[in-house]
Write an enzyme that holds these catalytic residues in place. Structure first.
Site, PDB file in Angstrom:
ATOM      1  N   GLU A   1    -109.608 -37.793  91.253  1.00 40.74           N
ATOM      2  CA  GLU A   1    -109.729 -36.463  91.859  1.00 40.74           C
ATOM      3  C   GLU A   1    -109.695 -35.383  90.791  1.00 40.74           C
ATOM      4  OE1 GLU A   1    -110.231 -34.814  94.480  1.00 40.74           O
ATOM      5  OE2 GLU A   1    -109.460 -35.767  96.286  1.00 40.74           O
TER       6      GLU A   1
ATOM      7  N   ASP B   1    -104.021 -30.180  95.599  1.00 43.00           N
ATOM      8  CA  ASP B   1    -103.394 -28.906  95.941  1.00 43.00           C
ATOM      9  C   ASP B   1    -102.324 -29.202  97.004  1.00 43.00           C
ATOM     10  OD1 ASP B   1    -103.025 -26.190  96.286  1.00 43.00           O
ATOM     11  OD2 ASP B   1    -104.886 -25.836  97.334  1.00 43.00           O
TER      12      ASP B   1
ATOM     13  N   ARG C   1    -119.318 -24.582  88.058  1.00 38.47           N
ATOM     14  CA  ARG C   1    -118.982 -25.989  87.794  1.00 38.47           C
ATOM     15  C   ARG C   1    -119.330 -26.385  86.365  1.00 38.47           C
ATOM     16  NH1 ARG C   1    -117.769 -28.461  92.767  1.00 38.47           N
ATOM     17  NH2 ARG C   1    -119.015 -27.791  94.543  1.00 38.47           N
TER      18      ARG C   1
HETATM   19  P1  5GP Z   1    -105.879 -30.166  99.174  1.00 36.71           P
HETATM   20  O1  5GP Z   1    -106.139 -30.898 100.465  1.00 36.71           O
HETATM   21  O2  5GP Z   1    -105.130 -30.979  98.161  1.00 36.71           O
HETATM   22  O3  5GP Z   1    -105.193 -28.863  99.446  1.00 36.71           O
HETATM   23  O4  5GP Z   1    -107.301 -29.767  98.662  1.00 36.71           O
HETATM   24  C1  5GP Z   1    -107.824 -30.144  97.478  1.00 36.71           C
HETATM   25  C2  5GP Z   1    -109.193 -29.546  97.367  1.00 36.71           C
HETATM   26  O5  5GP Z   1    -109.129 -28.111  97.448  1.00 36.71           O
HETATM   27  C3  5GP Z   1    -109.795 -29.843  96.030  1.00 36.71           C
HETATM   28  O6  5GP Z   1    -110.494 -31.075  96.028  1.00 36.71           O
HETATM   29  C4  5GP Z   1    -110.675 -28.636  95.802  1.00 36.71           C
HETATM   30  O7  5GP Z   1    -111.911 -28.827  96.457  1.00 36.71           O
HETATM   31  C5  5GP Z   1    -109.953 -27.507  96.498  1.00 36.71           C
HETATM   32  N1  5GP Z   1    -109.114 -26.731  95.544  1.00 36.71           N
HETATM   33  C6  5GP Z   1    -107.776 -26.634  95.536  1.00 36.71           C
HETATM   34  N2  5GP Z   1    -107.345 -25.841  94.538  1.00 36.71           N
HETATM   35  C7  5GP Z   1    -108.459 -25.420  93.887  1.00 36.71           C
HETATM   36  C8  5GP Z   1    -108.691 -24.591  92.729  1.00 36.71           C
HETATM   37  O8  5GP Z   1    -107.773 -24.052  92.076  1.00 36.71           O
HETATM   38  N3  5GP Z   1    -109.981 -24.400  92.374  1.00 36.71           N
HETATM   39  C9  5GP Z   1    -111.033 -24.959  93.048  1.00 36.71           C
HETATM   40  N4  5GP Z   1    -112.252 -24.697  92.598  1.00 36.71           N
HETATM   41  N5  5GP Z   1    -110.857 -25.752  94.127  1.00 36.71           N
HETATM   42  C10 5GP Z   1    -109.585 -25.985  94.539  1.00 36.71           C
END
Ligand code: 5GP
Length: 187
Positions: free
Chosen positions: A102, A106, A168
């Site tokens: 991954e 987050d 990206r």
């Molecule tokens: P989670 O379910 O862990 O909250 O979500 C993870 C997803 O949120 C990551 O795969 C990504 O797509 C997005 N995400 C979370 N934090 C960031 C960040 O700081 N920058 C970006 N570009 N995407 C993030």
């Protein structure tokens, strides 16, 4: 590579290209040690994870294979983490040693859900490798076998990570300027 095109839009660089390169190499060496004698399957989640997995696999000195999944969030992500698989894996993972690669974790909700989908396919083992760990925002408790960097609670772009599908291709990880975020209607 210095980006002229984007440099006015980045507030600060959080991790440089050299720092990323060093940490990815270290993770690759560790995976090589841990999986000696085996042929792990790297499962990468599109689109954010593509650059990381491409670099990481070149630092793993084993016969690895790679497969890709694409998922989208279903409804309010923060509420459930339920995702829809829009592109499934091409090959079976039953009895394989799977490493989910991954870009960033987050809240952990997405991965928590994904993990259940993958475990239902009965791999021999399943471990998680992430480049970035935003642990302060974690809701779902997920054991991480490999992690590159701890990240404070900031939104980063670059090295595969996007904002509205842009940035990206930045070779480093950085924080966007606030006006940029407003321009793009970030919520
Ligand atoms: P989670 O379910 O862990 O909250 O979500 C993870 C997803 O949120 C990551 O795969 C990504 O797509 C997005 N995400 C979370 N934090 C960031 C960040 O700081 N920058 C970006 N570009 N995407 C993030």
């Amino acid at each position: 590579m210095k980006s002229k095109f984007f440099s006015n839009e980045i507030e600060r660089v959080v991790f440089t290209e050299a720092e990323i390169e060093a940490v990815v190499a270290k993770m690759g060496r560790q995976i090589t040690k841990d999986y000696a004698g085996r042929s792990p399957l790297l499962v990468s989640v599109l689109r954010g994870g593509m650059i990381f997995v491409a670099d990481l696999m070149r630092h793993i000195d084993l016969p690895v294979s790679v497969d890709f999944m694409a998922i989208t969030s279903y409804g309010p992500k923060a509420a459930s983490g339920v995702v829809q698989v829009v592109k499934d894996l091409d090959d079976p993972i039953t009895k394989r040693d799977v490493i989910v690669v991954e870009d960033i974790i987050d809240t952990g909700l997405t991965l928590n859900y994904l993990k259940q989908i993958l475990l239902a396919k009965e791999p021999a083992s399943l471990s998680i490798c992430t480049l970035l760990d935003k642990s302060v925002r974690r809701i779902a408790n997920i054991p991480l076998a490999y992690k590159g960097f701890d990240l404070e609670d900031v939104f980063v772009v670059g090295y595969g990570l996007d904002f509205n599908q842009a940035y990206r291709n930045l070779p480093y990880l950085g924080v966007l300027k606030e006006d940029r975020i407003k321009d793009l209607n970030f919520i």
